[in-house]
Design a protein around this motif. Structure first.
Motif, short mmCIF file in Angstrom:
data_model
loop_
_atom_site.label_atom_id
_atom_site.label_comp_id
_atom_site.label_asym_id
_atom_site.label_seq_id
_atom_site.Cartn_x
_atom_site.Cartn_y
_atom_site.Cartn_z
N ARG A 139 -4.91 10.26 -9.72
CA ARG A 139 -4.16 9.24 -10.44
C ARG A 139 -4.65 7.83 -10.14
NH1 ARG A 139 1.57 10.57 -8.08
NH2 ARG A 139 0.21 10.57 -6.23
N PHE A 140 -5.26 7.64 -8.98
CA PHE A 140 -5.56 6.29 -8.52
C PHE A 140 -7.04 6.11 -8.18
CE2 PHE A 140 -1.21 7.22 -6.63
CZ PHE A 140 -0.53 6.78 -7.76
N LYS A 141 -7.86 6.06 -9.20
CA LYS A 141 -9.29 5.83 -9.00
C LYS A 141 -9.57 4.34 -8.78
CE LYS A 141 -10.78 9.89 -11.60
NZ LYS A 141 -11.57 10.41 -12.75
N SER A 142 -8.59 3.50 -9.09
CA SER A 142 -8.72 2.06 -8.89
C SER A 142 -7.33 1.46 -8.75
CB SER A 142 -9.44 1.40 -10.06
OG SER A 142 -8.61 1.42 -11.23
N PHE A 143 -7.30 0.21 -8.32
CA PHE A 143 -6.02 -0.48 -8.20
C PHE A 143 -5.37 -0.64 -9.57
CE2 PHE A 143 -3.49 -4.44 -7.93
CZ PHE A 143 -2.58 -4.04 -6.96
N LYS A 144 -6.18 -0.85 -10.60
CA LYS A 144 -5.62 -1.00 -11.95
C LYS A 144 -4.96 0.30 -12.41
CE LYS A 144 -8.62 -4.78 -13.41
NZ LYS A 144 -9.63 -5.27 -14.37
N ASP A 145 -5.52 1.44 -12.01
CA ASP A 145 -4.88 2.73 -12.31
C ASP A 145 -3.51 2.80 -11.65
OD1 ASP A 145 -7.07 3.58 -13.76
OD2 ASP A 145 -7.94 4.74 -12.11
N LEU A 146 -3.46 2.34 -10.41
CA LEU A 146 -2.22 2.36 -9.65
C LEU A 146 -1.17 1.48 -10.31
CD1 LEU A 146 -2.00 2.22 -5.79
CD2 LEU A 146 -0.46 0.85 -7.18
N VAL A 147 -1.60 0.30 -10.76
CA VAL A 147 -0.68 -0.62 -11.43
C VAL A 147 -0.13 0.01 -12.70
CG1 VAL A 147 -0.50 -2.84 -12.63
CG2 VAL A 147 -1.76 -2.68 -10.47
N ALA A 148 -1.01 0.60 -13.49
CA ALA A 148 -0.57 1.24 -14.74
C ALA A 148 0.42 2.36 -14.46
CB ALA A 148 -1.78 1.78 -15.49
N TYR A 149 0.17 3.12 -13.42
CA TYR A 149 1.08 4.23 -13.06
C TYR A 149 2.44 3.67 -12.63
CZ TYR A 149 2.71 8.48 -10.70
OH TYR A 149 3.43 9.58 -10.31
N ALA A 150 2.42 2.62 -11.81
CA ALA A 150 3.67 2.03 -11.34
C ALA A 150 4.50 1.46 -12.48
CB ALA A 150 3.38 0.95 -10.31
N ARG A 151 3.84 0.91 -13.47
CA ARG A 151 4.53 0.29 -14.60
C ARG A 151 4.99 1.30 -15.64
NH1 ARG A 151 0.39 -4.86 -15.55
NH2 ARG A 151 1.41 -6.31 -14.09
N SER A 152 4.52 2.55 -15.53
CA SER A 152 4.81 3.55 -16.56
C SER A 152 6.21 4.15 -16.44
CB SER A 152 3.78 4.68 -16.50
OG SER A 152 3.88 5.41 -15.28
N GLY A 153 6.91 3.85 -15.36
CA GLY A 153 8.27 4.36 -15.21
C GLY A 153 8.91 3.81 -13.96
N GLU A 154 10.15 3.36 -14.06
CA GLU A 154 10.83 2.78 -12.89
C GLU A 154 10.97 3.83 -11.78
OE1 GLU A 154 15.19 0.95 -11.76
OE2 GLU A 154 14.28 0.41 -13.69
N GLY A 155 10.53 3.47 -10.60
CA GLY A 155 10.63 4.37 -9.45
C GLY A 155 9.61 5.49 -9.43
N LYS A 156 8.68 5.48 -10.37
CA LYS A 156 7.71 6.56 -10.45
C LYS A 156 6.76 6.57 -9.25
CE LYS A 156 4.56 8.72 -13.78
NZ LYS A 156 3.95 8.60 -15.13
N LEU A 157 6.36 5.38 -8.80
CA LEU A 157 5.46 5.27 -7.65
C LEU A 157 6.27 5.36 -6.37
CD1 LEU A 157 2.40 4.61 -6.92
CD2 LEU A 157 3.25 2.30 -6.47
N VAL A 158 5.96 6.33 -5.53
CA VAL A 158 6.67 6.50 -4.25
C VAL A 158 5.88 5.78 -3.17
CG1 VAL A 158 7.58 8.15 -2.58
CG2 VAL A 158 7.54 8.74 -5.02
N ALA A 159 6.47 4.72 -2.62
CA ALA A 159 5.76 3.83 -1.72
C ALA A 159 6.39 3.83 -0.34
CB ALA A 159 5.76 2.42 -2.28
N ALA A 160 5.57 4.07 0.69
CA ALA A 160 6.04 4.07 2.07
C ALA A 160 5.86 2.69 2.70
CB ALA A 160 5.26 5.10 2.88
N HIS A 161 6.79 2.36 3.59
CA HIS A 161 6.64 1.16 4.42
C HIS A 161 7.19 1.46 5.81
CE1 HIS A 161 10.93 0.01 4.28
NE2 HIS A 161 10.91 0.37 3.00
N SER A 162 7.01 0.54 6.73
CA SER A 162 7.30 0.82 8.14
C SER A 162 8.69 0.42 8.61
CB SER A 162 6.24 0.13 9.01
OG SER A 162 4.96 0.63 8.72
N GLY A 163 9.61 0.27 7.69
CA GLY A 163 10.98 -0.03 8.07
C GLY A 163 11.52 -1.26 7.37
N PRO A 164 12.81 -1.31 7.12
CA PRO A 164 13.42 -2.45 6.44
C PRO A 164 13.15 -3.76 7.17
CG PRO A 164 14.97 -0.63 6.65
CD PRO A 164 13.80 -0.28 7.51
N GLY A 165 12.71 -4.75 6.41
CA GLY A 165 12.49 -6.06 6.99
C GLY A 165 11.15 -6.26 7.68
N THR A 166 10.34 -5.22 7.78
CA THR A 166 9.02 -5.36 8.38
C THR A 166 8.08 -6.08 7.42
OG1 THR A 166 8.30 -3.22 7.51
CG2 THR A 166 9.29 -3.24 9.72
#
Length: 327
Positions: A139-166
């Motif tokens: 799905r993500f051969k480039s950053f632009k692919d990632l952007v298109a995927y993220a914009r294709s549906g609310e919440g579709k991209l599952v993104a990890a981070h290291s904790g609230p407020g980090t």
């Protein structure tokens, strides 16, 4: 992961030997006369933990004492921060973290500490933030692919981070704004666990410091899609910034510093600042930081205070907008 574990074990062992190879001048001046503990409010293996272990080795040499790293993960760093805030203000229990633990987390949840519970000793490291995907994700051969995927549906991209407020979380919020997209954000107790789940396919992307992700990038396990900062990172030549890719400015640079409990005597604070300033110039500290993808540098207590001010401004605005909330 085996290489990373060996590196952490070596750093821990060297930190414990600090008193054996260091000078005794500091102890003769009254501080330090016993081992020092650096509390890391995140899980082992992440950016903050790695920085703490490299700094602990050099600080042990300067102080002539063992410097022990104690991981106290959870609640966006507040568990470890509370431990230090409640510690005796004698300089023997310190907190190593980014500004978010001190000024952002208290904006989201009720904590038994506040910014005034700590005395900034100094900044010791900075690291670029990078957006990662796993190898061979079609799905993500480039950053632009990632952007298109993220914009294709609310919440579709599952993104990890290291904790609230980090810083990782704040970078995620900034990117959502730039892209006009809404991610499904998943919070972890540090970068280490998030990286494992990204590699395992439980999440789509992870917002991480170059420090804790570089070994996986070099191994080809993870792919850096963009630098989340004002300039490219020398550790990742050719990886463009979000701005260079045409999506606007974002700055997820992570500054890491050391704090002591409020009320720590001024002379002890000054000795700690002087010792840390010396420690970050240690050739081993400089080389280790460079090898791990970060920069070892000294920032005065005043500079750390300014970093806290800047982070506080970001956090309060995000809170007012209803976008910065605890899990």
């Amino acid at each position: 992961m085996q290489i990373q574990r060996r590196k952490l074990l070596q750093l821990s062992a060297l930190a414990g030997l600090g008193g054996a190879v260091g000078t005794q001048a500091w102890a003769q001046q009254g501080f330090a006369s016993k081992p020092v503990t650096i509390v890391v409010p995140f899980a082992p293996g992440g950016n903050t933990d790695i920085v703490a272990r490299t700094v602990a080795v050099a600080l042990g040499k300067v102080l002539g004492q063992s410097v022990v790293v104690d991981n106290r993960a959870g609640a966006g760093g507040s568990i470890g921060a509370m431990q230090v805030a409640r510690a005796a203000p004698d300089g023997y229990t310190l907190l190593l973290c980014g500004a978010g633990v001190v000024v952002t987390v208290p904006e989201m949840v009720k904590t038994s500490y506040s910014r005034s519970s700590f005395a900034p000793i100094g900044l010791v490291n900075k690291s670029s933030m990078v957006l990662l995907t796993r190898k061979n994700d079609p799905r993500f051969k480039s950053f632009k692919d990632l952007v298109a995927y993220a914009r294709s549906g609310e919440g579709k991209l599952v993104a990890a981070h290291s904790g609230p407020g980090t810083p990782n979380h704040l970078a995620l919020l900034q990117l959502e704004t730039l892209l006009g997209a809404k991610f499904t954000a998943v919070s972890y107790k540090g970068s280490g666990p998030a990286l494992i789940d990204l590699i395992g396919g439980q999440v789509d992307v992870h917002f991480d410091q170059v420090t804790s992700s570089l070994q996986h990038i070099k191994a080809g396990t993870l792919v850096p899609q963009a630098i989340l900062g004002p300039s490219q990172d020398p550790s990742l030549p050719g990886v463009q910034t979000v701005a260079e890719l045409g999506f606007g400015q974002i700055d997820g640079t992570t500054y890491v510093g050391v704090l002591a409990p409020a009320g720590t005597p001024k002379d002890v604070q000054e000795k700690l600042s002087a010792a840390l300033a010396q420690a970050v110039k240690d050739p081993q500290t400089v080389a280790s930081a460079r090898d791990l993808g970060s920069v070892a540098f000294w920032g005065s207590p005043q500079e750390f205070t300014r970093a806290l001010d800047a982070e506080y401004a970001l956090a309060t605005q995000a809170t007012k907008d209803g976008r910065l909330k605890a899990d």
